[in-house]
Design a protein around this motif. Structure first.
Motif, PDB file in Angstrom:
ATOM      1  N   ALA A  23       5.833   3.161  -1.205  1.00  0.00           N
ATOM      2  CA  ALA A  23       4.513   3.014  -1.831  1.00  0.00           C
ATOM      3  C   ALA A  23       3.475   3.807  -1.051  1.00  0.00           C
ATOM      4  N   PRO A  24       2.412   4.260  -1.725  1.00  0.00           N
ATOM      5  CA  PRO A  24       1.374   5.052  -1.040  1.00  0.00           C
ATOM      6  C   PRO A  24       0.830   4.393   0.219  1.00  0.00           C
ATOM      7  N   ALA A  25       0.611   3.080   0.168  1.00  0.00           N
ATOM      8  CA  ALA A  25       0.068   2.392   1.338  1.00  0.00           C
ATOM      9  C   ALA A  25       1.042   2.447   2.504  1.00  0.00           C
ATOM     10  N   THR A  26       2.321   2.250   2.208  1.00  0.00           N
ATOM     11  CA  THR A  26       3.346   2.302   3.258  1.00  0.00           C
ATOM     12  C   THR A  26       3.480   3.710   3.809  1.00  0.00           C
ATOM     13  N   ARG A  27       3.406   4.703   2.925  1.00  0.00           N
ATOM     14  CA  ARG A  27       3.509   6.103   3.366  1.00  0.00           C
ATOM     15  C   ARG A  27       2.406   6.433   4.361  1.00  0.00           C
ATOM     16  N   GLN A  28       1.184   6.002   4.057  1.00  0.00           N
ATOM     17  CA  GLN A  28       0.081   6.311   4.944  1.00  0.00           C
ATOM     18  C   GLN A  28       0.199   5.562   6.261  1.00  0.00           C
ATOM     19  N   ARG A  29       0.692   4.316   6.191  1.00  0.00           N
ATOM     20  CA  ARG A  29       0.831   3.530   7.413  1.00  0.00           C
ATOM     21  C   ARG A  29       1.860   4.164   8.353  1.00  0.00           C
ATOM     22  N   VAL A  30       3.004   4.569   7.794  1.00  0.00           N
ATOM     23  CA  VAL A  30       4.045   5.187   8.615  1.00  0.00           C
ATOM     24  C   VAL A  30       3.573   6.542   9.139  1.00  0.00           C
ATOM     25  N   THR A  31       2.839   7.277   8.295  1.00  0.00           N
ATOM     26  CA  THR A  31       2.299   8.566   8.717  1.00  0.00           C
ATOM     27  C   THR A  31       1.350   8.396   9.897  1.00  0.00           C
ATOM     28  N   ASN A  32       0.483   7.399   9.822  1.00  0.00           N
ATOM     29  CA  ASN A  32      -0.446   7.140  10.925  1.00  0.00           C
ATOM     30  C   ASN A  32       0.290   6.779  12.205  1.00  0.00           C
ATOM     31  N   ASP A  33       1.360   5.989  12.062  1.00  0.00           N
ATOM     32  CA  ASP A  33       2.135   5.606  13.244  1.00  0.00           C
ATOM     33  C   ASP A  33       2.804   6.828  13.874  1.00  0.00           C
ATOM     34  N   GLU A  59      -2.607  18.817  10.892  1.00  0.00           N
ATOM     35  CA  GLU A  59      -2.466  19.547   9.632  1.00  0.00           C
ATOM     36  C   GLU A  59      -1.229  19.086   8.867  1.00  0.00           C
ATOM     37  N   GLY A  60      -0.118  18.920   9.569  1.00  0.00           N
ATOM     38  CA  GLY A  60       1.126  18.570   8.896  1.00  0.00           C
ATOM     39  C   GLY A  60       1.144  17.168   8.322  1.00  0.00           C
ATOM     40  N   LEU A  61       0.406  16.242   8.936  1.00  0.00           N
ATOM     41  CA  LEU A  61       0.435  14.850   8.483  1.00  0.00           C
ATOM     42  C   LEU A  61      -0.830  14.454   7.721  1.00  0.00           C
ATOM     43  N   ALA A  62      -1.634  15.432   7.366  1.00  0.00           N
ATOM     44  CA  ALA A  62      -2.841  15.144   6.591  1.00  0.00           C
ATOM     45  C   ALA A  62      -2.468  14.723   5.179  1.00  0.00           C
ATOM     46  N   SER A  63      -3.263  13.836   4.598  1.00  0.00           N
ATOM     47  CA  SER A  63      -3.010  13.385   3.229  1.00  0.00           C
ATOM     48  C   SER A  63      -3.401  14.491   2.255  1.00  0.00           C
ATOM     49  N   PRO A  64      -2.557  14.788   1.268  1.00  0.00           N
ATOM     50  CA  PRO A  64      -2.915  15.777   0.253  1.00  0.00           C
ATOM     51  C   PRO A  64      -4.196  15.362  -0.458  1.00  0.00           C
ATOM     52  N   LYS A  65      -4.995  16.322  -0.847  1.00  0.00           N
ATOM     53  CA  LYS A  65      -6.266  16.038  -1.491  1.00  0.00           C
ATOM     54  C   LYS A  65      -6.043  15.218  -2.757  1.00  0.00           C
ATOM     55  N   GLY A  66      -6.810  14.156  -2.892  1.00  0.00           N
ATOM     56  CA  GLY A  66      -6.724  13.325  -4.086  1.00  0.00           C
ATOM     57  C   GLY A  66      -5.707  12.212  -4.011  1.00  0.00           C
ATOM     58  N   GLU A  67      -4.894  12.181  -2.949  1.00  0.00           N
ATOM     59  CA  GLU A  67      -3.884  11.135  -2.854  1.00  0.00           C
ATOM     60  C   GLU A  67      -4.530   9.814  -2.462  1.00  0.00           C
ATOM     61  N   SER A  68      -4.146   8.758  -3.147  1.00  0.00           N
ATOM     62  CA  SER A  68      -4.644   7.424  -2.806  1.00  0.00           C
ATOM     63  C   SER A  68      -3.723   6.815  -1.777  1.00  0.00           C
ATOM     64  N   HIS A  69      -4.291   6.360  -0.685  1.00  0.00           N
ATOM     65  CA  HIS A  69      -3.457   5.750   0.351  1.00  0.00           C
ATOM     66  C   HIS A  69      -4.149   4.529   0.951  1.00  0.00           C
ATOM     67  N   ALA A  70      -4.782   3.749   0.102  1.00  0.00           N
ATOM     68  CA  ALA A  70      -5.453   2.543   0.589  1.00  0.00           C
ATOM     69  C   ALA A  70      -4.437   1.623   1.232  1.00  0.00           C
ATOM     70  N   PRO A  71      -4.686   1.182   2.469  1.00  0.00           N
ATOM     71  CA  PRO A  71      -3.761   0.252   3.100  1.00  0.00           C
ATOM     72  C   PRO A  71      -3.569  -0.986   2.240  1.00  0.00           C
ATOM     73  N   ALA A  72      -2.335  -1.499   2.236  1.00  0.00           N
ATOM     74  CA  ALA A  72      -2.010  -2.641   1.385  1.00  0.00           C
ATOM     75  C   ALA A  72      -2.930  -3.819   1.666  1.00  0.00           C
ATOM     76  N   GLU A  73      -3.285  -4.026   2.926  1.00  0.00           N
ATOM     77  CA  GLU A  73      -4.108  -5.181   3.264  1.00  0.00           C
ATOM     78  C   GLU A  73      -5.546  -4.988   2.841  1.00  0.00           C
ATOM     79  N   GLU A  74      -5.929  -3.720   2.504  1.00  0.00           N
ATOM     80  CA  GLU A  74      -7.292  -3.472   2.080  1.00  0.00           C
ATOM     81  C   GLU A  74      -7.363  -3.160   0.587  1.00  0.00           C
ATOM     82  N   ALA A  75      -6.226  -3.152  -0.114  1.00  0.00           N
ATOM     83  CA  ALA A  75      -6.212  -2.746  -1.510  1.00  0.00           C
ATOM     84  C   ALA A  75      -6.908  -3.782  -2.377  1.00  0.00           C
ATOM     85  N   ALA A  76      -7.795  -3.311  -3.237  1.00  0.00           N
ATOM     86  CA  ALA A  76      -8.527  -4.217  -4.109  1.00  0.00           C
ATOM     87  C   ALA A  76      -7.696  -4.494  -5.351  1.00  0.00           C
ATOM     88  N   ASP A  77      -6.746  -5.366  -5.239  1.00  0.00           N
ATOM     89  CA  ASP A  77      -5.863  -5.704  -6.340  1.00  0.00           C
ATOM     90  C   ASP A  77      -6.470  -6.880  -7.095  1.00  0.00           C
TER      91      ASP A  77
END
Length: 441
Positions: free
Chosen positions: A172-182, A202-220
């Motif tokens: 999931a996008p949130a997990t992808r961003q979390r692992v990327t940050n780690d 540069e290599g671990l930057a999020s592509p423009k427009g990608e949503s990566h809201a952390p799961a704990e912060e996602a407004a579901d």
């Protein structure tokens, strides 16, 4: 004893013209152990760089000096350009030295394992008991187990390789961003040079427009609780909680919107009943080192203060506010109470919260995080400024704007509607006579 390097002026053509031609370059230190050199020959000057200690210098020719030719930044350099080229070379040498310093190149796997070990040690020191960092399992699963990436030597790592790894994460996008940050944090800890850190960024930057809201912060919206549902859930928790430990934790989560990791660090002294507020410890999320921000004062109602009185009376201000019973196993399937202590993990909430949610018939999507999500939305709907909402919930304005836009829009519309005044005067007609005038006649 090492000789002290005597610096000479090399920054201008006039200064270099005054130098005597000689077989060895003139050197000037630009950093400790790093020098830029100028060789003055019979037909012009040449820039050099060297690094190391006397007797073990590594030296490199950089290019021609702009003594007679105009600098172009490619093969003819002025003093500033020569310094930049020298620093690029210094970074490359440092990377190679780091990779081969122990006789074996440092790999991505080495960097990740060092990071996990350091994080485990830091958390263990903070908690006073053995703790495994959350990032460990994710990094092992997505990085260490990836043979291609894990085996890459740090000094050969490219941005393209990191982008390929990130794009290949089937999560999931949130997990992808979390692992990327780690992974970014792990690599930066081992990266010896600024050049390598730029590659990592540069290599671990999020592509423009990608949503990566952390799961704990996602407004579901499916997890949003109305005020009535919040009270209903708290009532169900209270009814099933003999000691009130879970109830007090859940009540503070609902009243403050704080994270479990913050509330578990509350002390008795953080409850300021006279001022109807709780001083919530700042989150450690995303922070490195020992620096810690000040606690966040969060207003609460008198009902919350009253509910906390049983665990504040007669206790020292430094004692943990929220505690729970610890149990020890006395048989194959028997446990008994052992001692009381501070909450340790959010996992301790999961099972009893699920049971209370089921009892309150609120649906499977409701979780402990629903308290925080609902608190943020409640504040926005009441028209509180976004900056204040972010401050009270110890998060960023960007997070609020990214994940709660629709709630902000509704709140702002309600506020704007209060400022509406009639623009068109009502036409009463010529035959309308005021009551006052009619009485006078």
């Amino acid at each position: 004893m090492a000789r002290t390097v005597k610096d000479v002026r090399l920054d201008s053509r006039a200064a270099r013209e005054r130098l005597e031609p000689r077989k060895k370059p003139y050197y000037r230190a630009i950093e400790t152990g790093r020098h830029i050199g100028y060789y003055k020959g019979p037909r012009g000057g040449t820039w050099f760089a060297r690094t190391g200690e006397p007797g073990s210098y590594r030296e490199k020719r950089l290019g021609t000096a702009d003594d007679t030719l105009d600098a172009n930044g490619a093969d003819v350099f002025n003093f500033g350009q020569a310094q930049a080229a020298a620093r690029d070379w210094f970074d490359k040498v440092a990377t190679e030295t780091d990779a081969l310093g122990d006789g074996e190149a440092s790999t991505v796997k080495d960097a990740v394992e060092r990071y996990i070990k350091a994080m485990n040690a830091r958390l263990t020191k903070q908690e006073g008991r053995p703790i495994k960092a959350r990032c460990g399992s994710a990094l092992n699963r997505h990085v260490v187990s990836n043979a291609d990436l894990a085996a890459k030597e740090l000094h050969t790592l490219t941005a393209a390789q990191l982008r390929k790894w990130r794009a290949g994460l089937a999560v999931a996008p949130a997990t992808r961003q979390r692992v990327t940050n780690d992974l970014k944090a792990a690599l930066n800890e081992s990266a010896p040079t600024a050049a390598l850190k730029l590659i990592i960024k540069e290599g671990l930057a999020s592509p423009k427009g990608e949503s990566h809201a952390p799961a704990e912060e996602a407004a579901d919206a499916s997890k949003l609780l109305t005020d009535q549902e919040t009270r209903k859930l708290l009532k169900a928790i209270h009814a099933s909680d003999v000691d009130g430990d879970l109830y007090r934790m859940a009540l503070l989560m609902a009243a403050t919107g704080a994270r479990f990791a913050q509330l578990r660090r509350l002390t008795v002294g953080d409850v300021q009943g006279a001022r109807l507020r709780v001083m919530v410890p700042a989150s450690r999320k995303g922070r490195v080192g020992s620096a810690q921000r000040a606690s966040v004062p969060v207003p609460v109602g008198q009902d919350v203060i009253d509910a906390l009185l049983p665990v504040t009376k007669g206790r020292k201000a430094s004692e943990p506010l929220l505690e729970r019973w610890r149990h020890k196993q006395t048989g194959p399937a028997t446990w008994e109470r052992d001692s009381r202590g501070a909450w340790q993990s959010a996992a301790e909430l999961a099972r009893p919260i699920r049971a209370a949610v089921k009892s309150a018939e609120l649906g499977d999507s409701v979780s402990a995080y629903s308290f925080r999500h609902s608190s943020i939305v409640r504040a926005l709907r009441e028209g509180l400024p976004v900056r204040l909402v972010a401050q009270l919930h110890d998060t960023s304005i960007a997070m609020i704007e990214r994940n709660y836009t629709r709630f902000m829009a509704h709140a702002l519309e309600d506020v704007a509607r209060k400022a509406i005044v009639p623009m068109v005067e009502e036409d009463r007609g010529e035959n309308v006579v005021s009551i006052t005038a009619a009485k006078a006649t």
